[in-house]
Structures are given as C-alpha cells and as structure tokens.
Design a protein around this motif. Structure first.
Motif, mmCIF file in Angstrom:
data_model
loop_
_atom_site.group_PDB
_atom_site.id
_atom_site.type_symbol
_atom_site.label_atom_id
_atom_site.label_comp_id
_atom_site.label_asym_id
_atom_site.label_seq_id
_atom_site.Cartn_x
_atom_site.Cartn_y
_atom_site.Cartn_z
ATOM 1 N N CYS A 50 0.843 -0.996 0.096
ATOM 2 C CA CYS A 50 -0.131 0.008 0.003
ATOM 3 C C CYS A 50 0.708 1.284 -0.103
ATOM 4 N N GLY A 51 2.111 1.014 0.593
ATOM 5 C CA GLY A 51 2.897 2.392 0.605
ATOM 6 C C GLY A 51 3.517 2.686 -0.620
ATOM 7 N N MET A 52 3.803 1.322 -1.561
ATOM 8 C CA MET A 52 4.418 1.611 -2.711
ATOM 9 C C MET A 52 3.335 1.875 -4.040
ATOM 10 N N HIS A 53 2.110 1.371 -3.693
ATOM 11 C CA HIS A 53 1.078 1.421 -4.767
ATOM 12 C C HIS A 53 -0.312 1.962 -4.478
ATOM 13 N N GLY A 54 -0.512 2.357 -3.251
ATOM 14 C CA GLY A 54 -1.678 3.213 -2.703
ATOM 15 C C GLY A 54 -2.621 2.080 -2.523
ATOM 16 N N TRP A 55 -4.048 2.060 -2.734
ATOM 17 C CA TRP A 55 -5.062 1.188 -2.555
ATOM 18 C C TRP A 55 -4.963 0.161 -3.257
ATOM 19 N N ILE A 56 -4.420 0.156 -4.328
ATOM 20 C CA ILE A 56 -4.145 -1.214 -5.381
ATOM 21 C C ILE A 56 -3.179 -2.347 -4.499
ATOM 22 N N GLY A 57 -2.812 -1.922 -3.557
ATOM 23 C CA GLY A 57 -1.790 -2.719 -2.747
ATOM 24 C C GLY A 57 -2.385 -3.809 -1.882
ATOM 25 N N VAL A 58 -3.764 -3.402 -1.535
ATOM 26 C CA VAL A 58 -4.713 -4.151 -0.990
ATOM 27 C C VAL A 58 -4.837 -5.663 -1.646
ATOM 28 N N PRO A 59 -5.338 -5.569 -2.948
ATOM 29 C CA PRO A 59 -5.548 -7.040 -3.735
ATOM 30 C C PRO A 59 -4.228 -7.419 -3.989
ATOM 31 N N MET A 60 -2.916 -6.827 -4.155
ATOM 32 C CA MET A 60 -1.875 -7.095 -4.270
ATOM 33 C C MET A 60 -1.254 -8.101 -3.171
ATOM 34 N N ALA A 61 -1.651 -7.463 -1.911
ATOM 35 C CA ALA A 61 -1.251 -8.239 -0.800
ATOM 36 C C ALA A 61 -2.097 -9.466 -0.501
ATOM 37 N N ALA A 62 -3.339 -9.468 -0.813
ATOM 38 C CA ALA A 62 -4.366 -10.686 -1.033
ATOM 39 C C ALA A 62 -3.568 -11.994 -1.833
ATOM 40 N N ILE A 63 -2.950 -11.244 -3.046
ATOM 41 C CA ILE A 63 -2.175 -12.309 -3.922
ATOM 42 C C ILE A 63 -1.047 -12.712 -3.305
ATOM 43 N N THR A 64 -0.229 -11.988 -2.562
ATOM 44 C CA THR A 64 0.827 -12.383 -2.022
ATOM 45 C C THR A 64 0.556 -13.492 -0.898
ATOM 46 N N GLY A 65 -0.499 -13.203 -0.305
ATOM 47 C CA GLY A 65 -0.891 -14.102 0.842
ATOM 48 C C GLY A 65 -1.119 -15.474 0.235
ATOM 49 N N VAL A 66 -1.946 -15.612 -0.601
ATOM 50 C CA VAL A 66 -2.317 -16.921 -1.547
ATOM 51 C C VAL A 66 -1.005 -17.444 -2.215
ATOM 52 N N LEU A 67 -0.322 -16.625 -2.800
ATOM 53 C CA LEU A 67 1.253 -17.209 -3.299
ATOM 54 C C LEU A 67 1.895 -17.857 -2.062
#
Length: 78
Positions: A50-67
C-alpha cells in the motif's frame, strides 16, 4: 516486472518467516497470523504494497498471501 518480483519475494519471505517462527516453539507464535502462511503473507505485505502502490496494494497483498500458501503446499509435495 518489478511488482511481480516484489510480490514473489514477499510471499517467499512470509513462508520462511512462518517456518522460522514455528521452530522457535514459543506459545505466542502458535496462533494466527504467525502459524499461517496466507495470513502472514497478507499482513506482512499490506503495509509495504500500500505504501508503494496506494489502494491497489490491498488486492496485491491478498495475492501475496495466496502465493505464500501455494509455496507452502508446493513445498510439501516435494
């Protein structure tokens, strides 16, 4: 490409961190998010992404967790 490498690196780091914390055998680390790759991957990466990409970081964090969870399951098959 940098984003993909960041997500993959955070997922790998989350998996390694969960393995390390489980080896410590401290009661506090035997509960979520410390014993779950999916949870640790999400919570570890949400602030960074979220610090790097703003609000789009939330789904990216979800992808990271699944990965991170996929890495755990894939490693278990080897």
């Amino acid at each position: 490409m940098t984003t993909l490498i960041t997500i993959l690196g955070l997922a790998c780091f989350a998996h390694l961190l969960v393995d390390f914390l489980q080896e410590l055998d401290i009661q506090f680390f035997q509960q979520k998010p410390f014993n779950c790759e999916l949870c640790m991957g999400f919570w570890l990466s949400i602030g960074i992404l979220c610090g790097m990409h703003g609000w789009i970081g939330v789904p990216m964090a979800a992808i990271t967790g699944v990965l991170a969870d996929v890495i755990y399951r894939w490693k278990g098959r080897l």
